[in-house]
Design a protein around this motif. Sequence first.
Motif, PDB file in Angstrom:
ATOM      1  N   ARG A  55      -0.327  -8.513   6.697  1.00  0.00           N
ATOM      2  CA  ARG A  55       0.016  -8.618   5.283  1.00  0.00           C
ATOM      3  C   ARG A  55       1.091  -7.587   4.970  1.00  0.00           C
ATOM      4  N   SER A  57       3.462  -6.072   1.872  1.00  0.00           N
ATOM      5  CA  SER A  57       3.698  -5.972   0.432  1.00  0.00           C
ATOM      6  C   SER A  57       5.027  -5.270   0.210  1.00  0.00           C
ATOM      7  N   ARG A  60       6.359  -6.001  -5.153  1.00  0.00           N
ATOM      8  CA  ARG A  60       5.387  -6.867  -5.822  1.00  0.00           C
ATOM      9  C   ARG A  60       5.262  -8.261  -5.204  1.00  0.00           C
ATOM     10  N   ARG A  61       5.759  -8.423  -4.019  1.00  0.00           N
ATOM     11  CA  ARG A  61       5.630  -9.701  -3.317  1.00  0.00           C
ATOM     12  C   ARG A  61       4.792  -9.470  -2.073  1.00  0.00           C
ATOM     13  N   ILE A  62       3.901 -10.392  -1.830  1.00  0.00           N
ATOM     14  CA  ILE A  62       3.042 -10.311  -0.655  1.00  0.00           C
ATOM     15  C   ILE A  62       3.391 -11.469   0.268  1.00  0.00           C
ATOM     16  N   THR A 157      -8.562 -10.748   2.526  1.00  0.00           N
ATOM     17  CA  THR A 157      -7.433  -9.865   2.802  1.00  0.00           C
ATOM     18  C   THR A 157      -7.413  -9.587   4.294  1.00  0.00           C
TER      19      THR A 157
END
Length: 186
Positions: A55, A57, A60-62, A157
């Motif tokens: 993941r 980040s 503000r974009r994942i 997650t």
Amino acid sequence: MTERATCITPAESRGVDATSLRWYVAKTHPNGEQKALFHLERQGFNVYLPRYLRRISHARRISWQPRPLFPTYLFVTMSGPDQRWRAINSTIGVAHLICDERGPVPVPEGIVAALQNEEDDRGLVMTGRKVPFEKGAEVQIMSGAFADHIGSFYSATDDERVVILLELMGRQVRTKVNLDAISAHA
């Protein structure tokens, strides 16, 4: 030790029994796994670079990106320490083969096969536990600040936690809880 002039490939073992092929570990230069993979395969070596989804980040974009499971390392097969292993050391992207005083050290039997068995249909190693819930399934939080609350499973997650939608104060609120802290609501 003398180097051999031929190289063993997985497709055609050129007279060498496929069961005699062993996996060895090559250390790559930082962020050089893909470059080493390309050049080793071009030379005819069978190479395995286990990857997983990580993941990321940013602003503000994942996003989820495939990354090496063991950064700066990959696996390569040879028929034994007398095969032309010195050619691996001089391959672009490779720093060196993991060796001891006798030469290249083979990976214990079954390690690479176990990693390959954990891959999904995209060729990515599944690192976490499999989440037994589908999106929207009703779950009950068993411990923590929201113990005994019932919510809707939203997503998992990358670090053994899940996102649950809870009905609080007249609206749905997202909360993260440990996977061990929830169970299916009966």
